[in-house]
Design an enzyme around this catalytic site. Structure first.
Site, PDB file in Angstrom:
ATOM      1  N   TYR A 136       0.892  -1.300  -0.012  1.00  0.00           N
ATOM      2  CA  TYR A 136       0.079   0.088   0.090  1.00  0.00           C
ATOM      3  C   TYR A 136       0.747   1.261  -0.080  1.00  0.00           C
ATOM      4  O   TYR A 136       0.176   2.494  -0.103  1.00  0.00           O
ATOM      5  CB  TYR A 136      -0.848   0.140   1.167  1.00  0.00           C
ATOM      6  CG  TYR A 136      -2.246  -0.654   0.982  1.00  0.00           C
ATOM      7  CD1 TYR A 136      -2.147  -2.146   1.278  1.00  0.00           C
ATOM      8  CD2 TYR A 136      -3.648  -0.214   0.812  1.00  0.00           C
ATOM      9  CE1 TYR A 136      -3.457  -2.690   0.630  1.00  0.00           C
ATOM     10  CE2 TYR A 136      -4.631  -0.836   0.640  1.00  0.00           C
ATOM     11  CZ  TYR A 136      -4.369  -2.202   0.642  1.00  0.00           C
ATOM     12  OH  TYR A 136      -5.786  -2.734   0.442  1.00  0.00           O
ATOM     13  N   LYS A 187       1.800 -15.276   4.158  1.00  0.00           N
ATOM     14  CA  LYS A 187       1.852 -15.949   2.709  1.00  0.00           C
ATOM     15  C   LYS A 187       3.502 -16.395   2.679  1.00  0.00           C
ATOM     16  O   LYS A 187       3.881 -16.032   1.639  1.00  0.00           O
ATOM     17  CB  LYS A 187       1.204 -15.358   1.531  1.00  0.00           C
ATOM     18  CG  LYS A 187       1.134 -16.272   0.163  1.00  0.00           C
ATOM     19  CD  LYS A 187       0.388 -17.428   0.481  1.00  0.00           C
ATOM     20  CE  LYS A 187       0.415 -18.516  -0.545  1.00  0.00           C
ATOM     21  NZ  LYS A 187      -0.363 -19.548  -0.415  1.00  0.00           N
ATOM     22  N   ASP A 220      -4.472 -18.420   2.680  1.00  0.00           N
ATOM     23  CA  ASP A 220      -5.293 -19.230   1.914  1.00  0.00           C
ATOM     24  C   ASP A 220      -6.283 -20.546   2.835  1.00  0.00           C
ATOM     25  O   ASP A 220      -7.087 -20.303   2.698  1.00  0.00           O
ATOM     26  CB  ASP A 220      -4.624 -19.858   0.527  1.00  0.00           C
ATOM     27  CG  ASP A 220      -3.273 -20.586   0.908  1.00  0.00           C
ATOM     28  OD1 ASP A 220      -2.817 -20.341   2.185  1.00  0.00           O
ATOM     29  OD2 ASP A 220      -2.761 -21.316   0.105  1.00  0.00           O
ATOM     30  N   ASP A 244      -7.076  -6.718   4.229  1.00  0.00           N
ATOM     31  CA  ASP A 244      -7.963  -5.911   3.511  1.00  0.00           C
ATOM     32  C   ASP A 244      -9.041  -6.995   2.957  1.00  0.00           C
ATOM     33  O   ASP A 244     -10.389  -6.825   3.076  1.00  0.00           O
ATOM     34  CB  ASP A 244      -7.327  -5.162   2.404  1.00  0.00           C
ATOM     35  CG  ASP A 244      -8.467  -4.580   1.628  1.00  0.00           C
ATOM     36  OD1 ASP A 244      -9.591  -4.352   1.933  1.00  0.00           O
ATOM     37  OD2 ASP A 244      -8.358  -4.757   0.182  1.00  0.00           O
ATOM     38  N   ASP A 248     -13.434  -8.203   4.219  1.00  0.00           N
ATOM     39  CA  ASP A 248     -14.641  -8.358   3.408  1.00  0.00           C
ATOM     40  C   ASP A 248     -14.991  -9.693   3.501  1.00  0.00           C
ATOM     41  O   ASP A 248     -16.255  -9.795   3.567  1.00  0.00           O
ATOM     42  CB  ASP A 248     -14.151  -7.909   1.878  1.00  0.00           C
ATOM     43  CG  ASP A 248     -14.327  -6.472   1.699  1.00  0.00           C
ATOM     44  OD1 ASP A 248     -14.009  -5.655   2.530  1.00  0.00           O
ATOM     45  OD2 ASP A 248     -14.902  -6.136   0.590  1.00  0.00           O
TER      46      ASP A 248
HETATM   47  C1  IPM Z   1     -10.470  -0.470   2.733  1.00  0.00           C
HETATM   48  C2  IPM Z   1     -10.369  -0.146   1.347  1.00  0.00           C
HETATM   49  C3  IPM Z   1      -9.237   0.699   0.915  1.00  0.00           C
HETATM   50  C4  IPM Z   1      -7.960  -0.429   1.555  1.00  0.00           C
HETATM   51  C5  IPM Z   1      -9.199   1.097  -0.497  1.00  0.00           C
HETATM   52  C6  IPM Z   1     -10.160   2.061  -0.789  1.00  0.00           C
HETATM   53  C7  IPM Z   1      -7.723   1.900  -0.790  1.00  0.00           C
HETATM   54  O1  IPM Z   1     -10.866  -1.433   0.657  1.00  0.00           O
HETATM   55  O2  IPM Z   1     -10.411   0.276   3.585  1.00  0.00           O
HETATM   56  O3  IPM Z   1     -10.721  -1.500   3.066  1.00  0.00           O
HETATM   57  O4  IPM Z   1      -7.590  -1.155   0.425  1.00  0.00           O
HETATM   58  O5  IPM Z   1      -7.550  -0.318   2.357  1.00  0.00           O
HETATM   59 MN    MN Z   2     -11.286  -3.140   1.575  1.00  0.00          MN
END
Ligand code: IPM
Ligand code: MN
Ligand code: NAD
Length: 356
Positions: A136, A187, A220, A244, A248
Site C-alpha cells: 500500500y 503467505k 489461503d 483487507d 470483506d
Molecule cells: C478498505 C478499502 C481501501 C483499502 C481502499 C479504498 C484503498 O478497501 O478500507 O478496506 O484497501 O484499504
Molecule cells: Mn477493503
C-alpha cells in the site's frame, strides 16, 4: 466537549455518515455529553473542482483541533485511477501513522450469516490489519507504459518494527479483552523475504505472550477455515493487503459489507473511524445504503473516548433494528437509509442509556 472531524467523502459516504452523526448527536444528548462536528469536503467533487486531495497541513490540523475522525468512503467512477482516494484515505492512515486497522466481525443475529447452522457464539472475531506497510505504500513504478512489454512494479514493504507493533497490539488486545486465541496469517511459503520476517517476529513474541494460544495459518488456509469453522477464531493479525481481503470475507460472514465497522488507530493518538465498505456508486443518492457499518464505527469512536455505556447503547439499538427488521434491503428489510436512522435515534431516546 469532544470535537469530531467528519469526512463524508463520495457515493454513499455522505448518506451513511449523516446517519452516524445523528446517532452520535442523539447519544450525546441522552448522556449529557457535548460533541461538536466539523465537516471537511475532501472528495471526488472537490478534487475534480480544484485539484485538492488531502491538504498538506491536514494531518497536523486534525491532530491539533480534533479528538476523532469519522470517515465515509472514497471512490468515484469519474476518477478512474482512484488518486484522490489514495491520497486522502491512505494519506491519513500513513500521515497519522494509524498502524492498527481494527475490524470486528460479530454476528448480531443468526439469520444474517450465509453459513448453515451457525449462531451468534460461532462468529465473533476481530481482524487486526497492519495499516501502514505492505504493497500500500505506493513505492514502485511503471516502465514502458502502454507498450506491449509494459512492466508494473509494486513494492511490498515489511519491517520488523511494523510487524512487531501490530502483533504486539494483537496480543495486548487479546489480554485486555480476556481472549485466549490469536492467529497470525501471512503467505510466507510464497513470500519468504517479507513474510518470513513476520514469521520471525511472531515466533519471538509468542514466547513473550505465553498465556495466549498463538497459531499461524497461511492466508489461503485461513480463508477456508473462516468459512468451515469460524468459531475457532478470536483475534486475527494480518499484513495490510491480506487483512483487507479477509475483512470483506469476515463482513460477509456476519451479514455483509453494509454492517461492518472499523477503526484506524495508533494507541494514544487520534483515531479514524469508518465503515469497511466503499462508496457503492450504484446505490448512491437512492436512500438505499445500509448505515449500520457507519453507525457501528461511531460506537467504536465513542468507546475510545471511554464512553462505554454510549457505545453499548448504540450497539444495542442496531441489534434491535436488525431483530425487528428495521433494515435496508441488503439485510432483507424495506427501510431507507434515513428511515433506519430515524428508528435508531427514536429507539435510543426511548431506551435511554443502559446501566453500567
Ligand atoms: C478498505 C478499502 C481501501 C483499502 C481502499 C479504498 C484503498 O478497501 O478500507 O478496506 O484497501 O484499504
Ligand atoms: Mn477493503
Ligand atoms: P463497495 O464496498 O463500495 O461495494 C461492494 C458491494 O457491497 C456492492 O454491491 C455494494 O452495493 C455493496 N455495499 C457496500 N456498502 C453497502 C452499504 N452500506 N449498504 C448496502 N450495500 C452496500 O466496493 P466496490 O464496489 O469494490 O468499490 C466502490 C468504490 O469504493 C471504489 O472506488 C473503491 O475503490 C472504493 N472503496 C473505498 C473504500 C473506503 O473508502 N474505505 C473501501 C472500499 C472500496
Amino acid at each position: 466537549m469532544r470535537r469530531v472531524a467528519v469526512i463524508p467523502g463520495d457515493g454513499i459516504g455522505p448518506e451513511v455518515i449523516a446517519v452516524a452523526v445523528r446517532v452520535l448527536q442523539t447519544v450525546g444528548e441522552i448522556a449529557g455529553r457535548r460533541l461538536e462536528f466539523v465537516e471537511f469536503d475532501w472528495s471526488a467533487d472537490r478534487y475534480l473542482r480544484d485539484g485538492t486531495t488531502l491538504p498538506a497541513d491536514a494531518p497536523a490540523q486534525l491532530v491539533q483541533e480534533f479528538d476523532a475522525i469519522l470517515f465515509g468512503a472514497l471512490g468515484d467512477p469519474r476518477v478512474p485511477d482512484n488518486r484522490h482516494a489514495a491520497e486522502i484515505l491512505l494519506g491519513l492512515r500513513f500521515g497519522l501513522d494509524l498502524y492498527v486497522n481494527l475490524r470486528p466481525c460479530q454476528l448480531l443475529d443468526a439469520r444474517l450469516t450465509p453459513l448453515r447452522g451457525r449462531s451468534e457464539q460461532d462468529l465473533n472475531f476481530v481482524i487486526l490489519r497492519e495499516n501502514t506497510e505492505g504493497p500500500y505504500v505506493g513505492l514502485g513504478g511503471v516502465f514502458r507504459r502502454a507498450m506491449p512489454e509494459e512492466l508494473g512494479l509494486e513494492v511490498d514493504i515489511n519491517t520488523a518494527r511494523g510487524a512487531e507493533r501490530i502483533l504486539r497490539y494483537g496480543f495486548d488486545y487479546a489480554r485486555r479483552n480476556g481472549l485466549k486465541r490469536l492467529c497470525m496469517t501471512d503467505k510466507s511459503n510464497a513470500m519468504p523475504h517479507g513474510h518470513g520476517l513476520w514469521q520471525r517476529v511472531f515466533q519471538r513474541l509468542r514466547t513473550e505472550y505465553a498465556d495466549i494460544e498463538a497459531r499461524h495459518l497461511y492466508v489461503d488456509t485461513l480463508a477456508a477455515e473462516l468459512v468451515r469453522d469460524p468459531g475457532q477464531f478470536q483475534v486475527i493479525v494480518a499484513p495490510n493487503l491480506l487483512g483487507d481481503i479477509l475483512s470483506d470475507l469476515g463482513a460477509q460472514l456476519v451479514g455483509g459489507l453494509g454492517l461492518a465497522p472499523s477503526a484506524n488507530l495508533h494507541p494514544g493518538r487520534i483515531g479514524l473511524y469508518e465503515p469497511v465498505h466503499g462508496s457503492a456508486p450504484s446505490l448512491a443518492g437512492r436512500n438505499l445504503a445500509n448505515p449500520m457499518g457507519a453507525v457501528l464505527s461511531s460506537a467504536l469512536l465513542v468507546e475510545d473516548f471511554g464512553w462505554r455505556r454510549e457505545a453499548r447503547a448504540i450497539r444495542a439499538v442496531v441489534q434491535a433494528a436488525i431483530r425487528t427488521g428495521q433494515t435496508t434491503p441488503d439485510l432483507g428489510g424495506s427501510q431507507g437509509t434515513q428511515q433506519v436512522g430515524d428508528w435508531l435515534c427514536n429507539e435510543l431516546i426511548r431506551r435511554g442509556l443502559p446501566e453500567d
